[in-house]
Scaffold this motif. Sequence first.
Motif, PDB file in Angstrom:
ATOM      1  N   HIS A 197       0.812  -1.206   0.000  1.00  0.00           N
ATOM      2  CA  HIS A 197       0.000   0.000   0.000  1.00  0.00           C
ATOM      3  C   HIS A 197       0.853   1.266   0.000  1.00  0.00           C
ATOM      4  O   HIS A 197       0.389   2.344  -0.332  1.00  0.00           O
ATOM      5  CB  HIS A 197      -0.898  -0.087   1.241  1.00  0.00           C
ATOM      6  CG  HIS A 197      -1.735   1.092   1.537  1.00  0.00           C
ATOM      7  ND1 HIS A 197      -1.882   1.570   2.818  1.00  0.00           N
ATOM      8  CD2 HIS A 197      -2.498   1.899   0.766  1.00  0.00           C
ATOM      9  CE1 HIS A 197      -2.716   2.608   2.813  1.00  0.00           C
ATOM     10  NE2 HIS A 197      -3.098   2.836   1.587  1.00  0.00           N
ATOM     11  N   ASP A 201      -2.963   4.992   6.196  1.00  0.00           N
ATOM     12  CA  ASP A 201      -4.198   5.784   6.167  1.00  0.00           C
ATOM     13  C   ASP A 201      -4.524   6.287   7.570  1.00  0.00           C
ATOM     14  O   ASP A 201      -4.416   5.544   8.553  1.00  0.00           O
ATOM     15  CB  ASP A 201      -5.353   4.929   5.631  1.00  0.00           C
ATOM     16  CG  ASP A 201      -5.156   4.572   4.154  1.00  0.00           C
ATOM     17  OD1 ASP A 201      -4.529   5.375   3.434  1.00  0.00           O
ATOM     18  OD2 ASP A 201      -5.634   3.493   3.739  1.00  0.00           O
ATOM     19  N   HIS A 279      -9.952  10.811   4.634  1.00  0.00           N
ATOM     20  CA  HIS A 279      -8.733  10.408   5.370  1.00  0.00           C
ATOM     21  C   HIS A 279      -7.493  10.978   4.680  1.00  0.00           C
ATOM     22  O   HIS A 279      -7.540  11.390   3.517  1.00  0.00           O
ATOM     23  CB  HIS A 279      -8.628   8.878   5.462  1.00  0.00           C
ATOM     24  CG  HIS A 279      -8.222   8.208   4.180  1.00  0.00           C
ATOM     25  ND1 HIS A 279      -9.089   7.976   3.132  1.00  0.00           N
ATOM     26  CD2 HIS A 279      -7.023   7.712   3.764  1.00  0.00           C
ATOM     27  CE1 HIS A 279      -8.458   7.366   2.140  1.00  0.00           C
ATOM     28  NE2 HIS A 279      -7.187   7.192   2.489  1.00  0.00           N
ATOM     29  N   HIS A 281      -3.918   9.849   3.344  1.00  0.00           N
ATOM     30  CA  HIS A 281      -2.987   8.753   3.051  1.00  0.00           C
ATOM     31  C   HIS A 281      -1.605   9.375   3.105  1.00  0.00           C
ATOM     32  O   HIS A 281      -1.317  10.325   2.375  1.00  0.00           O
ATOM     33  CB  HIS A 281      -3.300   8.172   1.652  1.00  0.00           C
ATOM     34  CG  HIS A 281      -2.257   7.218   1.145  1.00  0.00           C
ATOM     35  ND1 HIS A 281      -2.446   5.854   1.095  1.00  0.00           N
ATOM     36  CD2 HIS A 281      -1.005   7.441   0.654  1.00  0.00           C
ATOM     37  CE1 HIS A 281      -1.353   5.275   0.582  1.00  0.00           C
ATOM     38  NE2 HIS A 281      -0.469   6.226   0.310  1.00  0.00           N
TER      39      HIS A 281
END
Length: 319
Positions: A197, A201, A279, A281
């Motif tokens: 990823h 997050d 959110h 990241h």
Amino acid sequence: MSRTVEKSLAAIIAVAGFAAGALYWPEDNPAPSDPAPLPAPEDPVEPEEPAEPEAPAEPEAPAEPEEPTEPEAPAEPEEPAEPEEPEEPAEPEEPAEPAEPAEPTDHAGDVFTWLPAGDLVEDSGTGQTVAVNYVPDMRFPMEIARAFANSQVYGAGGYMGPAGGQCADSNYSYAWRDNFCETRGYGTPMCPAGTGHQGQDIRPATCTDAVHWAVAADSGTITSIGSYSVRLMSDDGVRYTYLHLDKSALEVEVGDTVSKGDRIGLVSNEFGGTATTIHLHFEIRMAVDTGGGAIENTHVPPYMALVESYQRLIDGTDS
Ligand SMILES: [Zn+2]
């Protein structure tokens, strides 16, 4: 004349002669009659008397003063050792419990807790096995607490998550959860799968769009702004990436220099078209040994840097 008479006369004459001698003997001729040796021997005897001083042996009796050993009785004053009881104040150590505030609470009074680095949501991937803070002096990238690091895709409201919207209480509560190596197709050499990823997050304090500020994690320069990304290169060569900020309300432009803690933009759900959840990241990219001794410029797990900078934020060490 008889012999007896003769003897008597001789005696008389002798006595008279001696008397006469005593009267007329010249003083300077004391010769034999003054045998000096007599007094001499007697004198030395007397000096022997000093032997008596040997009696001072008696002073040995002062050994008796040893009896003062009794003064040892003062040992009794040692009893004041009893004041040791004040040691009981050791109980005040219990106030050490207040030290538990070491378990930092945020401004809402909640204790900040977090799951270990690399502990991903079940079946969401395989996390890294080391817990390293790669940027120990980083500033937490949101202006104020609270904030909740967790998975968007695998959390409530995510397409792989349980039922409930993105604003579910479970998404806005501790403990934090790492999702750096969550399953994705992006090359991420620091993850066991080699892909991942690439970032963490983080949900802001509330499930409200475009009201919570993201801030500079370090001093540096804004190097690029994309459709939903902002990049900041620190003066130390660490690149920070912020995704999903509100494009219409950015505080920076490419080329701007910023100081640690400066506002960059508002946390939103920008995703270049289809919105994502609300959110931030957050990524950290830097030169690091990815194993085998090769130095590579790549994404590193930001989780521990986030945990520790968040602790400093809520305990007031960082402002
Ligand atoms: Zn993400």
